[in-house]
Scaffold this active site. Structure first.
Site, PDB file in Angstrom:
ATOM      1  N   THR A  46      29.349  21.534  22.827  1.00  0.00           N
ATOM      2  CA  THR A  46      29.067  21.285  24.244  1.00  0.00           C
ATOM      3  C   THR A  46      29.059  22.625  24.983  1.00  0.00           C
ATOM      4  O   THR A  46      29.696  23.588  24.546  1.00  0.00           O
ATOM      5  CB  THR A  46      30.129  20.386  24.895  1.00  0.00           C
ATOM      6  OG1 THR A  46      31.383  21.045  24.761  1.00  0.00           O
ATOM      7  CG2 THR A  46      30.184  19.038  24.248  1.00  0.00           C
ATOM      8  N   GLU A  95      27.954  14.528  23.737  1.00  0.00           N
ATOM      9  CA  GLU A  95      28.882  13.625  23.057  1.00  0.00           C
ATOM     10  C   GLU A  95      28.253  12.261  22.780  1.00  0.00           C
ATOM     11  O   GLU A  95      28.847  11.412  22.134  1.00  0.00           O
ATOM     12  CB  GLU A  95      30.149  13.415  23.914  1.00  0.00           C
ATOM     13  CG  GLU A  95      31.071  14.626  23.973  1.00  0.00           C
ATOM     14  CD  GLU A  95      30.738  15.605  25.095  1.00  0.00           C
ATOM     15  OE1 GLU A  95      29.578  15.594  25.561  1.00  0.00           O
ATOM     16  OE2 GLU A  95      31.626  16.384  25.490  1.00  0.00           O
ATOM     17  N   LYS A 147      35.060  16.340  48.663  1.00  0.00           N
ATOM     18  CA  LYS A 147      35.899  15.396  49.376  1.00  0.00           C
ATOM     19  C   LYS A 147      36.061  15.885  50.799  1.00  0.00           C
ATOM     20  O   LYS A 147      36.660  16.915  51.050  1.00  0.00           O
ATOM     21  CB  LYS A 147      37.259  15.310  48.689  1.00  0.00           C
ATOM     22  CG  LYS A 147      37.669  13.886  48.628  1.00  0.00           C
ATOM     23  CD  LYS A 147      38.567  13.491  47.583  1.00  0.00           C
ATOM     24  CE  LYS A 147      38.717  11.974  47.599  1.00  0.00           C
ATOM     25  NZ  LYS A 147      39.938  11.579  46.970  1.00  0.00           N
ATOM     26  N   TRP A 172      33.997  10.754  49.967  1.00  0.00           N
ATOM     27  CA  TRP A 172      33.242  11.539  48.996  1.00  0.00           C
ATOM     28  C   TRP A 172      31.840  11.828  49.501  1.00  0.00           C
ATOM     29  O   TRP A 172      31.167  10.951  50.044  1.00  0.00           O
ATOM     30  CB  TRP A 172      33.107  10.771  47.679  1.00  0.00           C
ATOM     31  CG  TRP A 172      34.355  10.770  46.871  1.00  0.00           C
ATOM     32  CD1 TRP A 172      35.572  11.273  47.234  1.00  0.00           C
ATOM     33  CD2 TRP A 172      34.510  10.228  45.557  1.00  0.00           C
ATOM     34  NE1 TRP A 172      36.479  11.075  46.220  1.00  0.00           N
ATOM     35  CE2 TRP A 172      35.852  10.433  45.187  1.00  0.00           C
ATOM     36  CE3 TRP A 172      33.662   9.602  44.660  1.00  0.00           C
ATOM     37  CZ2 TRP A 172      36.361  10.029  43.953  1.00  0.00           C
ATOM     38  CZ3 TRP A 172      34.162   9.195  43.438  1.00  0.00           C
ATOM     39  CH2 TRP A 172      35.499   9.405  43.087  1.00  0.00           C
TER      40      TRP A 172
HETATM   41  P1  AMP Z   1      25.302  18.069  28.110  1.00  0.00           P
HETATM   42  O1  AMP Z   1      26.350  17.545  27.217  1.00  0.00           O
HETATM   43  O2  AMP Z   1      25.236  19.557  28.167  1.00  0.00           O
HETATM   44  O3  AMP Z   1      23.981  17.446  27.811  1.00  0.00           O
HETATM   45  O4  AMP Z   1      25.688  17.640  29.598  1.00  0.00           O
HETATM   46  C1  AMP Z   1      25.927  16.299  29.929  1.00  0.00           C
HETATM   47  C2  AMP Z   1      26.099  16.179  31.409  1.00  0.00           C
HETATM   48  O5  AMP Z   1      24.879  16.524  32.074  1.00  0.00           O
HETATM   49  C3  AMP Z   1      26.394  14.772  31.872  1.00  0.00           C
HETATM   50  O6  AMP Z   1      27.752  14.434  31.716  1.00  0.00           O
HETATM   51  C4  AMP Z   1      25.971  14.835  33.330  1.00  0.00           C
HETATM   52  O7  AMP Z   1      26.955  15.422  34.140  1.00  0.00           O
HETATM   53  C5  AMP Z   1      24.781  15.778  33.290  1.00  0.00           C
HETATM   54  N1  AMP Z   1      23.540  14.986  33.279  1.00  0.00           N
HETATM   55  C6  AMP Z   1      22.766  14.663  32.235  1.00  0.00           C
HETATM   56  N2  AMP Z   1      21.699  13.951  32.631  1.00  0.00           N
HETATM   57  C7  AMP Z   1      21.800  13.809  33.968  1.00  0.00           C
HETATM   58  C8  AMP Z   1      21.016  13.159  34.983  1.00  0.00           C
HETATM   59  N3  AMP Z   1      19.884  12.537  34.696  1.00  0.00           N
HETATM   60  N4  AMP Z   1      21.477  13.209  36.252  1.00  0.00           N
HETATM   61  C9  AMP Z   1      22.616  13.848  36.562  1.00  0.00           C
HETATM   62  N5  AMP Z   1      23.384  14.484  35.671  1.00  0.00           N
HETATM   63  C10 AMP Z   1      22.989  14.462  34.390  1.00  0.00           C
END
Ligand code: AMP
Length: 545
Positions: free
Chosen positions: A189, A334, A442, A447
């Protein structure tokens, strides 16, 4: 009583065998770092994947050992997906946009035995090779002639070209019949805090995800499609597209290192791409290039946009100016990564465009296989009313139960994986992310969604990119400001942009200030890095304080 169906394991090797047998002549087109456009087929790729498997046997890479890639989207990387995992090794896709120290840390943590790299990344390899003791072979993804050019000023020990490594190997191979729960690939990640942690996918999770990703209300992939994954193969397996592509037999188009608007447009156009997938930042560059040059893409039918919230202005530009359907997607490393996709239901089809837009902006409905819920601070599930925002939890067969080597605290809460996202779910099951839990603002006990504030700024014609962050306020706790990068040659003042918010959100949610910057820091996967941005704003004070 047990069922009487055959007990065949779900294996990645079967994907490439299926693609060869049923779609052998279908093209795989790649823009290479060598500078040309390369064409191959599933048949040839399958043969070369088997050659790679033989080569790994020859190198003595054991079952379950890790073979790393440091590579763009291209046919050799595609072959690794099957040659490495299919033969029982674990493909570790390393994100080359990480800083070298992080790459060293990750390679050592994964204990990679072989590392295959695109020529572009030669400087990284040269800088790190002597800090990665587990790597026994460095493989340049090119032929001997290019390797000779690359190493003209000096090489490194145990270096070989990919073409030399696989060239003399037979293209037949008896794929092992593995336990379907065996590890097949891994991805770390982005790790905005602490060390990165790895999701370790299995053959079974990968195949189930491949089926699910191809469903009509997900990516709707078929043998009639020409598919361009802009989303990198080093970031959650390009959202699983290489696997689903083998299952359905679509044409594949790989953009290599050239992700600028002009290069992506050229490939979309010349290769008749019908479906493309990527993060908003890449699509922004494409749309800007098309607008500046009056270009159209008549064959492109749909794009999946995910990884960050998709701004409404982008959905409008694709749909209204280009007739391209935009599917908003949400997922995580994940989660292999797909969790939700936003496609309308039958009952929404006759709604006016503006009403449909409200739905399209949501991250979408859960894909069968992904169960989700939102919970309040007490852990109690919140109602699906589209208003109650809480922590989003998920579970399912392609979602992690632990990180590789148990890194970090055990992630599950009563069998559910807490995503770290804050979301609502409406009565029709459409989930909408309002924030990362750490990005929520906040103000006075209420929020404010940073995504809402960003989306409004992004709808202004002069705004290229916008990031909303909360700033400490003695009375309200936090107040939002919006940090903006202007489009080249475009103008907008602080006052005009703040006035633009009027009537679009509640007055108390309107940011207190606009800060114009030349660039917003982006992480290794193209997401805005708010922690870094906050560091850059260290001396900033809200107006009137
Ligand atoms: P990653 O593991 O690097 O792919 O990041 C995952 C995170 O990206 C998620 O937990 C979200 O916070 C963000 N994310 C992925 N897709 C979206 C989306 N369509 N809109 C908003 N946030 C997103």
């Amino acid at each position: 009583m047990l069922g009487l169906m055959q007990d065949r394991p779900l294996l990645i090797s079967d994907l490439i065998e299926h693609a060869q047998r049923h779609h052998g002549d279908v093209e795989i087109v790649s823009r290479r770092v060598e500078g040309d456009i390369h064409r191959t087929t599933y048949r040839e790729a399958a043969g070369r994947a088997r050659q790679l498997a033989n080569a790994l046997d020859g190198l003595g890479v054991g079952q379950g050992e890790r073979v790393a890639s440091l590579a763009w989207n291209g046919y050799r990387h595609f072959e690794m997906y099957f040659g490495v995992s299919g033969s029982g090794r674990v493909l570790h896709t390393v994100n080359p946009r990480l800083i070298p120290e992080q790459i060293v840390w990750i390679v050592n943590h994964a204990e990679d035995r072989v590392l295959c790299f695109d020529m572009t990344f030669w400087p990284i390899v040269k800088a790190i090779h002597d800090q990665c003791p587990t790597v026994k072979r460095w493989v340049a993804l090119c032929d001997d002639a290019h390797l000779a050019q690359l190493t003209a000023a000096g090489g490194i020990p145990n270096l070989v070209s990919y073409e030399a490594l696989i060239g003399a190997q037979p293209s037949t191979y008896a794929w092992p019949v593995l336990d379907e729960n065996s590890a097949s690939s891994m991805c770390y990640t982005s790790g905005t805090t602490g060390h990165p942690k790895a999701a370790l996918y299995s053959h079974k999770s990968t195949i189930l995800h491949a089926y699910a990703a191809a469903l009509p209300d997900v990516m709707c992939l078929s043998a009639r499609d020409s598919v361009l994954p802009v989303v990198p193969m080093f970031h959650v397996n390009a959202w699983g597209i290489p696997y689903s592509a083998c299952a359905v037999g679509c044409k594949l188009v790989f953009p290599g290192a050239a992700l600028d608007g002009k290069s992506v447009f050229e490939l979309l156009d010349t290769e008749g791409v019908t479906f493309a997938a990527g993060v908003p930042t890449v699509w922004q560059m494409l749309l800007t290039h098309m607008a500046q040059n009056g270009l159209k893409l008549p064959k492109l039918g749909r794009t999946v946009i995910g990884g960050s919230a998709c701004p409404p202005a982008m959905i409008d530009a694709f749909r209204l100016e280009h007739g391209v359907d935009v599917l908003h997607a949400w997922g995580m490393t994940e989660m292999s990564p797909l969790g939700t996709l936003c496609t309308l239901k039958n009952k929404h089809l006759d709604l006016p465009e503006a009403e449909q837009m409200k739905i399209r902006l949501k991250q979408g409905r859960s894909i069968f296989g992904v169960d989700m819920k939102v919970v309040g601070p007490d852990g109690q599930e919140l109602p699906w009313d589209g208003k109650s925002a809480g922590d989003l939890l998920v579970r399912g067969p392609w979602i992690i139960r632990d990180y590789y080597r148990g890194e970090g605290a055990p992630p599950l809460v009563d069998g559910w994986f807490p995503t770290g996202d804050v979301a609502t779910i409406d009565a029709d099951g459409f989930m909408q992310i309002t924030d990362r839990s750490k990005d929520v603002i906040k103000s006075g006990g209420e929020w404010i969604s940073s995504i809402d504030v960003e989306n409004i700024a992004m709808a202004h014609p002069a705004v290229l990119m916008a990031a909303c962050v909360g700033m400490h306020h003695p009375k309200w706790d936090e107040r939002p400001i919006v940090v903006v990068v202007k489009k080249p040659g475009a103008e907008v003042t602080r006052e005009a942009l703040l006035a633009f918010y009027e009537g679009k959100i509640a007055k108390w949610q309107v940011p207190d200030d606009v800060v114009f910057v030349d660039a917003i820091p982006l992480g290794a996967t193209g997401k805005m890095q708010k922690v870094k941005l906050r560091e850059q704003l260290a001396g900033y004070r809200l107006p009137g304080l």
